[in-house]
Design a protein around this motif. Sequence first.
Motif, PDB file in Angstrom:
ATOM      1  N   TYR A   1      -4.304  -0.683   8.164  1.00  0.00           N
ATOM      2  CA  TYR A   1      -5.065  -0.718   6.926  1.00  0.00           C
ATOM      3  C   TYR A   1      -6.155  -1.776   7.061  1.00  0.00           C
ATOM      4  O   TYR A   1      -6.296  -2.441   8.091  1.00  0.00           O
ATOM      5  CB  TYR A   1      -4.161  -1.017   5.729  1.00  0.00           C
ATOM      6  CG  TYR A   1      -3.116  -2.082   5.978  1.00  0.00           C
ATOM      7  CD1 TYR A   1      -3.452  -3.431   6.020  1.00  0.00           C
ATOM      8  CD2 TYR A   1      -1.774  -1.747   6.187  1.00  0.00           C
ATOM      9  CE1 TYR A   1      -2.500  -4.406   6.260  1.00  0.00           C
ATOM     10  CE2 TYR A   1      -0.816  -2.711   6.425  1.00  0.00           C
ATOM     11  CZ  TYR A   1      -1.178  -4.045   6.458  1.00  0.00           C
ATOM     12  OH  TYR A   1      -0.229  -5.005   6.701  1.00  0.00           O
TER      13      TYR A   1
ATOM     14  N   ARG B   1      -1.340   8.450   1.711  1.00  0.00           N
ATOM     15  CA  ARG B   1      -2.760   8.423   2.040  1.00  0.00           C
ATOM     16  C   ARG B   1      -3.574   7.854   0.871  1.00  0.00           C
ATOM     17  O   ARG B   1      -4.477   7.035   1.073  1.00  0.00           O
ATOM     18  CB  ARG B   1      -3.236   9.844   2.368  1.00  0.00           C
ATOM     19  CG  ARG B   1      -4.661   9.908   2.845  1.00  0.00           C
ATOM     20  CD  ARG B   1      -4.841   9.298   4.243  1.00  0.00           C
ATOM     21  NE  ARG B   1      -4.437  10.232   5.276  1.00  0.00           N
ATOM     22  CZ  ARG B   1      -3.545   9.926   6.212  1.00  0.00           C
ATOM     23  NH1 ARG B   1      -2.975   8.743   6.245  1.00  0.00           N
ATOM     24  NH2 ARG B   1      -3.227  10.807   7.148  1.00  0.00           N
ATOM     25  N   ARG B   2      -3.253   8.260  -0.356  1.00  0.00           N
ATOM     26  CA  ARG B   2      -4.008   7.805  -1.519  1.00  0.00           C
ATOM     27  C   ARG B   2      -3.860   6.298  -1.724  1.00  0.00           C
ATOM     28  O   ARG B   2      -4.768   5.619  -2.226  1.00  0.00           O
ATOM     29  CB  ARG B   2      -3.527   8.568  -2.759  1.00  0.00           C
ATOM     30  CG  ARG B   2      -4.541   8.704  -3.882  1.00  0.00           C
ATOM     31  CD  ARG B   2      -4.698   7.470  -4.722  1.00  0.00           C
ATOM     32  NE  ARG B   2      -3.435   6.911  -5.126  1.00  0.00           N
ATOM     33  CZ  ARG B   2      -3.287   5.689  -5.591  1.00  0.00           C
ATOM     34  NH1 ARG B   2      -4.314   4.884  -5.688  1.00  0.00           N
ATOM     35  NH2 ARG B   2      -2.091   5.239  -5.929  1.00  0.00           N
ATOM     36  N   SER B   3      -2.744   5.748  -1.279  1.00  0.00           N
ATOM     37  CA  SER B   3      -2.521   4.306  -1.421  1.00  0.00           C
ATOM     38  C   SER B   3      -3.167   3.490  -0.310  1.00  0.00           C
ATOM     39  O   SER B   3      -3.097   2.268  -0.334  1.00  0.00           O
ATOM     40  CB  SER B   3      -1.017   4.017  -1.465  1.00  0.00           C
ATOM     41  OG  SER B   3      -0.421   4.597  -2.599  1.00  0.00           O
ATOM     42  N   GLY B   4      -3.757   4.163   0.676  1.00  0.00           N
ATOM     43  CA  GLY B   4      -4.450   3.437   1.737  1.00  0.00           C
ATOM     44  C   GLY B   4      -3.860   3.595   3.108  1.00  0.00           C
ATOM     45  O   GLY B   4      -4.411   3.054   4.081  1.00  0.00           O
TER      46      GLY B   4
ATOM     47  N   LYS C   1       3.063   1.576  -3.234  1.00  0.00           N
ATOM     48  CA  LYS C   1       2.426   0.908  -4.366  1.00  0.00           C
ATOM     49  C   LYS C   1       3.058   1.310  -5.688  1.00  0.00           C
ATOM     50  O   LYS C   1       3.255   0.483  -6.582  1.00  0.00           O
ATOM     51  CB  LYS C   1       0.927   1.224  -4.367  1.00  0.00           C
ATOM     52  CG  LYS C   1       0.134   0.491  -5.431  1.00  0.00           C
ATOM     53  CD  LYS C   1      -1.355   0.791  -5.306  1.00  0.00           C
ATOM     54  CE  LYS C   1      -2.164   0.038  -6.348  1.00  0.00           C
ATOM     55  NZ  LYS C   1      -3.624   0.318  -6.210  1.00  0.00           N
TER      56      LYS C   1
ATOM     57  N   ASN D   1      -5.984   4.030   6.268  1.00  0.00           N
ATOM     58  CA  ASN D   1      -7.286   3.400   6.014  1.00  0.00           C
ATOM     59  C   ASN D   1      -8.427   4.418   5.933  1.00  0.00           C
ATOM     60  O   ASN D   1      -9.554   4.145   6.366  1.00  0.00           O
ATOM     61  CB  ASN D   1      -7.583   2.339   7.083  1.00  0.00           C
ATOM     62  CG  ASN D   1      -8.572   1.301   6.608  1.00  0.00           C
ATOM     63  OD1 ASN D   1      -8.698   1.035   5.410  1.00  0.00           O
ATOM     64  ND2 ASN D   1      -9.292   0.706   7.546  1.00  0.00           N
TER      65      ASN D   1
ATOM     66  N   GLU E   1      -7.473  -6.289   3.382  1.00  0.00           N
ATOM     67  CA  GLU E   1      -7.051  -6.732   2.061  1.00  0.00           C
ATOM     68  C   GLU E   1      -5.607  -7.241   2.030  1.00  0.00           C
ATOM     69  O   GLU E   1      -5.195  -7.896   1.081  1.00  0.00           O
ATOM     70  CB  GLU E   1      -7.210  -5.602   1.034  1.00  0.00           C
ATOM     71  CG  GLU E   1      -6.265  -4.414   1.208  1.00  0.00           C
ATOM     72  CD  GLU E   1      -6.757  -3.393   2.223  1.00  0.00           C
ATOM     73  OE1 GLU E   1      -6.151  -2.314   2.303  1.00  0.00           O
ATOM     74  OE2 GLU E   1      -7.750  -3.673   2.932  1.00  0.00           O
TER      75      GLU E   1
ATOM     76  N   ILE F   1       0.837  -1.202   0.000  1.00  0.00           N
ATOM     77  CA  ILE F   1       0.000   0.000   0.000  1.00  0.00           C
ATOM     78  C   ILE F   1       0.868   1.245   0.000  1.00  0.00           C
ATOM     79  O   ILE F   1       0.719   2.129  -0.850  1.00  0.00           O
ATOM     80  CB  ILE F   1      -0.917   0.017   1.244  1.00  0.00           C
ATOM     81  CG1 ILE F   1      -1.981  -1.076   1.134  1.00  0.00           C
ATOM     82  CG2 ILE F   1      -1.574   1.380   1.413  1.00  0.00           C
ATOM     83  CD1 ILE F   1      -2.852  -1.182   2.365  1.00  0.00           C
TER      84      ILE F   1
ATOM     85  N   VAL G   1      -8.736   5.559  -1.918  1.00  0.00           N
ATOM     86  CA  VAL G   1      -7.952   4.597  -2.704  1.00  0.00           C
ATOM     87  C   VAL G   1      -8.661   4.372  -4.040  1.00  0.00           C
ATOM     88  O   VAL G   1      -9.595   3.581  -4.143  1.00  0.00           O
ATOM     89  CB  VAL G   1      -7.774   3.266  -1.954  1.00  0.00           C
ATOM     90  CG1 VAL G   1      -6.958   2.288  -2.796  1.00  0.00           C
ATOM     91  CG2 VAL G   1      -7.104   3.501  -0.612  1.00  0.00           C
TER      92      VAL G   1
END
Length: 582
Positions: free
Chosen positions: A251, A526-529, A206, A532, A254, A203, A537
């Motif tokens: 997170y 943050r955009r990658s998760g 990424k 959480n 997943e 994450i 995302v």
Amino acid sequence: MNLSRRNVIVGSIAAGAATAIPGTAQAHGRETYDLTVLGTSDMHGNVYNWDYFKDAEFDDSAHNDVGVAKLAALVNRIRGERRGKATLVLDAGDTIQGTPLAYYYAVQEPITTTGKTHPMARAMNILRYDAVTLGNHEFNYGLPLLATWIQQLGFPALAANAINVKTGKPAFQPYVIKQVSLGHGAPTLRVGILGLTNPGTAIWDKGHVEGRLTFADLVETAKKWVPEMKRKGADIVIVSAHSGDSGTSSYGPELPVENAAGLVATKVPDVDAVLFGHAHVEIAQKFYTNEVTGKQVLTSEPSKWGQRLTRMDFTLSRSRGKWAVEAARSATLNTNTVEADPVVLAAVQAQHRTTVAYVNQVVATSTEELSAAESRYRDTPIIDFINHVQTETVTAALGTGLPVLSIAAPFSRTAVFPAGDVKIRDVAGLYVYDNTLEAVELSGAEVRAYLEYSAKFFVTLAPGAPVDPASISDPAVPDYNYDILSGVDYDIDVAKPVGSRITRLERDGAAVADTDRFVVAVNNYRRSGGGNFPGIVRTQVYNEQKEIRQLLIDWAQAKGAIDPADFSVPNWRLVREGTPVF
């Protein structure tokens, strides 16, 4: 440093009592042997005991020291005391990111193009580690730089659960088995060292690893490799894991569990000890009972930045050709009790001086002092500065279309732009992470949900209760997981329960509708998760791989002046039943 001032600080040199290991044959008069394993973790680019943001010797309220040079002094002292006896040195990861020193040789003069040896490789090679585990921050600057750093090391870099997507095999060396001499006339001991890295890298980085690496579950990976290590002759097994021991993740479900060190100790047979990191906490000694064998498994985490050194001591016996751990204990030693190792300092001195000169370059003049001290609970110009630059960058790239909002977090409580000259180290002290800028599209409903999630940062204030800024935030939520948005106006009512706190959400004086559409500038973590947060995302509409900290520096240099009148727009406030808290 002034050693006489700090010699009185004992810190955490509290060794636990040696614990007999159930399920092993006791010595009963047979000769025993001892093994010491020294462990470090989360050094994050610290070699000197130096704060590059303050341009001064590092110090904190507990008078901790930092850096590999300090660790080396402790390691050398213990090696000297144990001359002729077995001593191994391991690291549990997060090594090449975290200070301007590490940043400079990854970005400004990257080792991939200059051919220079990374300062952390120089320092760690002098300390003579036996192995290092890769942490999630090893991937921050991309796989080529990581590969170059690994090539410069004089010892193995381990990560059994980092899997090459194309081959399905470990992308890095999974383990090493060290042949250890226990003294004159003693039989040879073979110590297996298994390295496990953090699944969250999938994450958090990424952009660097997607389609190239996947990160398997730590427990399942250990269950696969520990038996092989035993078949290959490992007499005892030590796991070096870049993973906390809480059993939780920052997170969603997943990915495999983020903080799984305790689970490895509990669920994987034949693990004798776990050195772990990632959580930046100090755990001198903690035992887990293995669910399969009933054995007690020793674990320890040595804090962060080189402030502590873990020392694990094992009492071993041998019967019928097999070794057994009779007893084990560990302690954390405080590096503020020693002078820095001069050999390490000399090896990195030129790179340290280059970095100091770099961070002291003046980039602009500030018309007034701007501080982040109150940014957690009050709208401050210094956070507006970040959001303004992010908004301006994304707007220029995408043109005039949807309104652009921006997200920033109050990473630092101590960051200050002084009135007058602002240097690179001042900007780096405000934006302490090497994040890049991205942008996504969100609806009005998603913006509200995002703000509600962020607002859980605050404790609930009862009507009439006194307000203390120091305790208004939930200590379980770190500052970097509280996000502030620009481009909309909103109230956070801390008298209301979590999930129902955004009582006003407007843009240009009109309520934001659920169906409204926005472009939102946000950092790649943050955009990658990371954290959480909901809804963020998704596929980016902007991603030019521009580092946010450098964007701030470039903006300041281009303007020549940092004036709040150019960017400060108060747009949010804390309220209690509609009345402003501050």
